[in-house]
Each structure stands twice: as structure tokens, then as C-alpha cells.
Design an enzyme around this catalytic site. Sequence first.
Site, PDB file in Angstrom:
ATOM      1  N   ASP A 176       0.149  -7.470  -3.432  1.00 28.88           N
ATOM      2  CA  ASP A 176      -1.273  -7.327  -3.104  1.00 28.88           C
ATOM      3  C   ASP A 176      -1.945  -6.661  -4.303  1.00 28.88           C
ATOM      4  O   ASP A 176      -1.349  -6.567  -5.390  1.00 28.88           O
ATOM      5  CB  ASP A 176      -1.447  -6.501  -1.812  1.00 28.88           C
ATOM      6  CG  ASP A 176      -2.678  -6.952  -1.024  1.00 28.88           C
ATOM      7  OD1 ASP A 176      -3.783  -6.911  -1.600  1.00 28.88           O
ATOM      8  OD2 ASP A 176      -2.540  -7.350   0.145  1.00 28.88           O
TER       9      ASP A 176
ATOM     10  N   PHE B 264      -1.537  -2.870  14.319  1.00 25.45           N
ATOM     11  CA  PHE B 264      -1.087  -1.580  14.842  1.00 25.45           C
ATOM     12  C   PHE B 264      -1.452  -0.412  13.927  1.00 25.45           C
ATOM     13  O   PHE B 264      -1.127   0.743  14.230  1.00 25.45           O
ATOM     14  CB  PHE B 264       0.433  -1.610  15.095  1.00 25.45           C
ATOM     15  CG  PHE B 264       0.869  -2.622  16.130  1.00 25.45           C
ATOM     16  CD1 PHE B 264      -0.042  -3.215  16.990  1.00 25.45           C
ATOM     17  CD2 PHE B 264       2.205  -2.982  16.257  1.00 25.45           C
ATOM     18  CE1 PHE B 264       0.350  -4.141  17.951  1.00 25.45           C
ATOM     19  CE2 PHE B 264       2.617  -3.909  17.210  1.00 25.45           C
ATOM     20  CZ  PHE B 264       1.685  -4.490  18.049  1.00 25.45           C
TER      21      PHE B 264
ATOM     22  N   TRP C 135      -0.458  -2.771   8.417  1.00 25.46           N
ATOM     23  CA  TRP C 135      -0.994  -2.569   7.067  1.00 25.46           C
ATOM     24  C   TRP C 135      -0.927  -1.083   6.785  1.00 25.46           C
ATOM     25  O   TRP C 135      -1.302  -0.264   7.632  1.00 25.46           O
ATOM     26  CB  TRP C 135      -2.435  -3.074   7.008  1.00 25.46           C
ATOM     27  CG  TRP C 135      -2.529  -4.535   7.323  1.00 25.46           C
ATOM     28  CD1 TRP C 135      -2.869  -5.093   8.523  1.00 25.46           C
ATOM     29  CD2 TRP C 135      -2.240  -5.623   6.441  1.00 25.46           C
ATOM     30  NE1 TRP C 135      -2.821  -6.463   8.430  1.00 25.46           N
ATOM     31  CE2 TRP C 135      -2.441  -6.818   7.166  1.00 25.46           C
ATOM     32  CE3 TRP C 135      -1.842  -5.705   5.104  1.00 25.46           C
ATOM     33  CZ2 TRP C 135      -2.245  -8.076   6.607  1.00 25.46           C
ATOM     34  CZ3 TRP C 135      -1.656  -6.965   4.540  1.00 25.46           C
ATOM     35  CH2 TRP C 135      -1.859  -8.119   5.279  1.00 25.46           C
TER      36      TRP C 135
ATOM     37  N   ARG D 111       0.858  -1.199   0.000  1.00 21.21           N
ATOM     38  CA  ARG D 111       0.000   0.000   0.000  1.00 21.21           C
ATOM     39  C   ARG D 111       0.887   1.239   0.000  1.00 21.21           C
ATOM     40  O   ARG D 111       0.589   2.235  -0.624  1.00 21.21           O
ATOM     41  CB  ARG D 111      -0.942  -0.025   1.186  1.00 21.21           C
ATOM     42  CG  ARG D 111      -2.212  -0.857   0.996  1.00 21.21           C
ATOM     43  CD  ARG D 111      -1.946  -2.255   0.472  1.00 21.21           C
ATOM     44  NE  ARG D 111      -3.105  -3.086   0.308  1.00 21.21           N
ATOM     45  CZ  ARG D 111      -3.485  -4.034   1.178  1.00 21.21           C
ATOM     46  NH1 ARG D 111      -2.788  -4.285   2.273  1.00 21.21           N
ATOM     47  NH2 ARG D 111      -4.554  -4.753   0.936  1.00 21.21           N
TER      48      ARG D 111
ATOM     49  N   HIS E 137      -6.446 -11.078  -3.761  1.00 20.75           N
ATOM     50  CA  HIS E 137      -5.491  -9.972  -3.567  1.00 20.75           C
ATOM     51  C   HIS E 137      -4.459  -9.920  -4.697  1.00 20.75           C
ATOM     52  O   HIS E 137      -3.285  -9.619  -4.445  1.00 20.75           O
ATOM     53  CB  HIS E 137      -4.795 -10.080  -2.200  1.00 20.75           C
ATOM     54  CG  HIS E 137      -5.659  -9.587  -1.070  1.00 20.75           C
ATOM     55  ND1 HIS E 137      -5.980  -8.256  -0.907  1.00 20.75           N
ATOM     56  CD2 HIS E 137      -6.277 -10.238  -0.055  1.00 20.75           C
ATOM     57  CE1 HIS E 137      -6.752  -8.112   0.177  1.00 20.75           C
ATOM     58  NE2 HIS E 137      -6.966  -9.305   0.697  1.00 20.75           N
TER      59      HIS E 137
ATOM     60  N   GLU F  20      -9.083 -13.617   2.280  1.00 20.66           N
ATOM     61  CA  GLU F  20     -10.092 -12.770   1.638  1.00 20.66           C
ATOM     62  C   GLU F  20     -10.225 -13.020   0.127  1.00 20.66           C
ATOM     63  O   GLU F  20     -10.269 -12.081  -0.652  1.00 20.66           O
ATOM     64  CB  GLU F  20      -9.755 -11.293   1.888  1.00 20.66           C
ATOM     65  CG  GLU F  20      -9.726 -10.935   3.358  1.00 20.66           C
ATOM     66  CD  GLU F  20      -9.399  -9.469   3.607  1.00 20.66           C
ATOM     67  OE1 GLU F  20     -10.094  -8.856   4.412  1.00 20.66           O
ATOM     68  OE2 GLU F  20      -8.453  -8.937   2.996  1.00 20.66           O
TER      69      GLU F  20
HETATM   70  C1  ACM Z   1      -5.751  -9.642   6.435  1.00 20.23           C
HETATM   71  O1  ACM Z   1      -5.805  -8.717   7.260  1.00 20.23           O
HETATM   72  N1  ACM Z   1      -6.517  -9.622   5.350  1.00 20.23           N
HETATM   73  C2  ACM Z   1      -4.852 -10.765   6.606  1.00 20.23           C
END
Ligand code: ACM
Length: 532
Positions: free
Chosen positions: A187, A416, A464, A158, A257, A324
Site C-alpha cells: 500500500d 472490524f 485495516w 500500516r 495505493h 480508490e
Molecule cells: C478499501 O477499504 N479501500 C478497500
Amino acid sequence: MTALAMMCATAHAQESTPSFSIIPEPAEVIAAEGQFAMTRETLIAVSGKEVQSSADFLVDYLERYLGYPLKTEKKTRSSNCISLVNKKSDEISGGYTLEVSANGILIEGNDAAGVFYGVQTLIQLLPTRAGVLPVLQAVKVHDYPRFAYRGMHLDVVRHYFPVSYIKKYLDYMALHKLNYFHWHLTDDQAWRIEMKSHPRLTEFGSNREGEIEGLYPGVYKELPYGGYYTQEEAKEIIKYAADRHITVIPEIDIPGHCMAVLATYPHFSTTPDEPKKAALTWGIYNKFNNVLAPTPEVFRFLKEVFSELCDLFPGQYVHVGGDECAKRWWQESEQAQRFMKEKGIKDERALQSYFIHYVQDVVNSKGKTLIGWDEILEGGIDKNCIVMNWRRVNHGVNAAKKGNRVIMTSSAYSYFNKVESRSQAEIGAGGVLPLRKVYDFQLVPEELTEEEAARIWGAQGCLWTEYIPTTWKVEFCIFPRMSALAENAWSTNGKSWENFVRKMEAQFARYDLWGARYSETFFRVNDVPRKR
Ligand code: ACM
């Protein structure tokens, strides 16, 4: 000394010497009489080449933060010496003893990692401010880790962070005795690791056209954004991590993803005629079709990239993602349905499992072990796969009961990128994750038997970076929560929130010494005055 006498001495040490602020808390700290005054002539004696990197870390720390450039030598001496000794014993890996006396300091590790962790504890006995002479109170520490796996994750998709910053992140991990770096490399928004077998993945797939402003769904400004790591850079990071007893775990996230893969190779999609671009935004399921089609070409691709990844990363573990993955796109695809029928795959969950098994075979054929997010349990997995429990802990419980090793990183306690308090001005992912919640996360769920509990391999914090475009924000998010994670994952006894709060004054001073940024929520929430 009897056990009782030892307990009394330990308790006494903690009462009478509040100056010890070691995070994570060691198994045992016993204060002694006297002190050791380090001088510019203090020698660091290195007993073997496998502890040289521990000595180098200490030398660098002393020079960088306290202005004490000490020398290392192979020979030890009887006074004014810091001796680093690898006992090469078969006691618990990472265990060590540290003794500070008037004559000097002796660190004895069960192995080279133990010596390194002894050095980290020594660092925590040093002044927390530059300009203060390093005079150390005599003490005896006996210590070993609670869990073998103590990890931090970083999403470099990201937002991209340069090699120099990844090294800094690894240093922060090392200072907390964390030993696995989970590197989220691909991703929807980008593919960030060079693949010699597929150079277009980074030439093309590492670039996106825009950047979000504000919280999702937000507004998007046009801003070409790219960046990737060459294999040479990856090797540099692997070596830097290894010198800190950190194993790098690379993640290529499939079969969902995969928007950056599909932007590069649209024919890998179940909707190949739709135009595809590396995603600007996030969200899954019905938003965009980011899943791989089950075609021979895609499986060949997976074999090639995972083989290359196994060859590039020397560690034992490779992460397949697996989270996901929206099944809708396979349900709507004639090709996917035909493939399932031909192979006798009963539903889309089993198709997801087919992908994971396929990659597992590739990874196992290279002598390595597969890790995946807890959705890899869907449709069944082999016992030798490791489950990273990111959703509710019942998935971790389920995995441990089935016989799989588990890493606890439940988002409610371990992500976090969530804000630390509601009153915080900086934006974050949904939900609030206070420091105390990280500290109190029960890593071994009560419903496990002793045998199942032994499958809890350890814990990990995740970062993330959807809303983390700068290194400033990285540090704001990880500190102080990384310190709470470290104590929870390392400390076998003596873990106490009240003592942790007391120790945080010194820990914040260390963050300042390192030049790290951090969230100041702690002072507000715990009503602790901020000393400068
Ligand atoms: C995740 O947070 N999709 C692993």
C-alpha cells in the site's frame, strides 16, 4: 427419524442442553443419552495422511489449553478413541458428522476439510476452562457450511505483524471455521513481501519515517518503521494455513495505493520529478500522487511482480486491489493522455480497467483467478474476475447481476477496525460497527434472483491497521466480531441472535483460555453480567 421428530429432538436438545455453545451454530445438534469421559489414554485414530493435520491441531489444542497430551495412531479401536475419518464423498465440501457416545467420538468428514471442521466443533464441546476434566455430553452433530468463502483480511502495511502472530491469527480463523486469509501486503505506507525480481521494494520500500499519534490528521512522531516477509516466511505461512484448510490470498494493490512503489521507483509516477517517500499518513484522491503511470516499464514491472506472486502462492486466487485510484493524476499527465489516445482508451476509468485487464491476463496465464475491490467494475471487467464488495452493497448487487462472483465485505458491516461502540475509549476508524450489525448483515441482497444470489461466494471481515499498532489491539478489534462473522457465513439454519448472545458466555471463556484479548463492549451493550 422423521423430519418432524428430528426438529423436535433438535429443539429439545437446545432447550434442555444449554451447555452446547457451538459457534458457528451447526446445521443440526441432537443431544443423546450418556457421556464420554476423555482420559489421558484416549487415542486419536487417524484414517489417512490427509487428516493428520486435523489430529495435530486437536492434540496441540488439548495439550496447550487443557493439559491433555494425547497420542495419535493410524489404527482405530472400539473404545476410548476419537476417530477421524475422511469419507471422500462428493457431498458438500467441509460437511461432517460428529458423534459423541460413551465409547468415544467419531468424526466423519465429506472431505479432509470436513474432518477439520468436525474437530473444531469437538473443540467447542471441550471445557472452556483449564482445570476441568473433559467429560463430554453425548451428542450427534450434522453440519456443513452455508458459504464456500469465509474470509478474514489483515492489513500488514500500516502496521507489520511478525510471522508468529500471523500464525496465531490463522489459528483464530481456524477455530471459527474460516477458510480464506486475505493478506494485504502492499500500500502507500510500505511494500512488505520480498520480490526476487525487485529486491529494492522491500530493502527500501518497506520503510517509513514516522508514526501517527492519535486520530488522523493527528501528529506524527519520528519513528523509523519497517518490516517485511521473506519468501521463505511466506511459504511457512502458506503451509501453516494449508494445514488449517485456509487458503492465503495475497494482495498487491495497484494502480493506486502505490506510494511505496513510487518511493522506490519515482520514474513509475506521472510526476517523476516530485520527491516521493513511503507515506506516513493515509487518505487518497487529492492528498498525494500514489498512482502508477501507464508506461511500458510499469507494465513490465506489473508482469514481473504478479508472475512472481502467482509462483510463490499456490492458491487459486490473487488480489489486485484496484480501489480508490484517483483519476486526477492521469488527467493531469501528458504521458497518460498520450497513452490513452494511442490505445483508444476513452477515459480514465477505462485506463484503470486497462491496468486491471493487464494484470488479469498475467494472472490468468498462470492458471489463476483475479480478485479485486469493487472499483474493478469501473470500465468493465471479465466474468471470471471476482469482486470484493467493500463499499455499499449495491456494488455487489451490480457485480452479481453482471455475472461475477462476489465476496461481501461491505465496510459498514465488515470493517472490524471501526469502534464497536461510541463509548469505547480506544480509537478506531470512522463509524461504529456493533457486534449485532456484523451478525445481522444480510449477505444475499434481496434484489438478487436465485441465479444471481448463487454468485454470492461468501463473506469476509477486514482489519485495516492504521490505528492498530499492536497485537493487543488486533485482538481487541476482531473479538468478538469475528465470532459473529463466522456464524453469519457458516450457519445454514438455527442462526439466532438470542442464542448467539447466550453462547457468548462460553465464547468469552474460550477467548480467555486462548489468552486472547477482546472488547468488553458486549457486556455493556447487552446488559450481560461479566462472569469471571
Ligand atoms: C478499501 O477499504 N479501500 C478497500
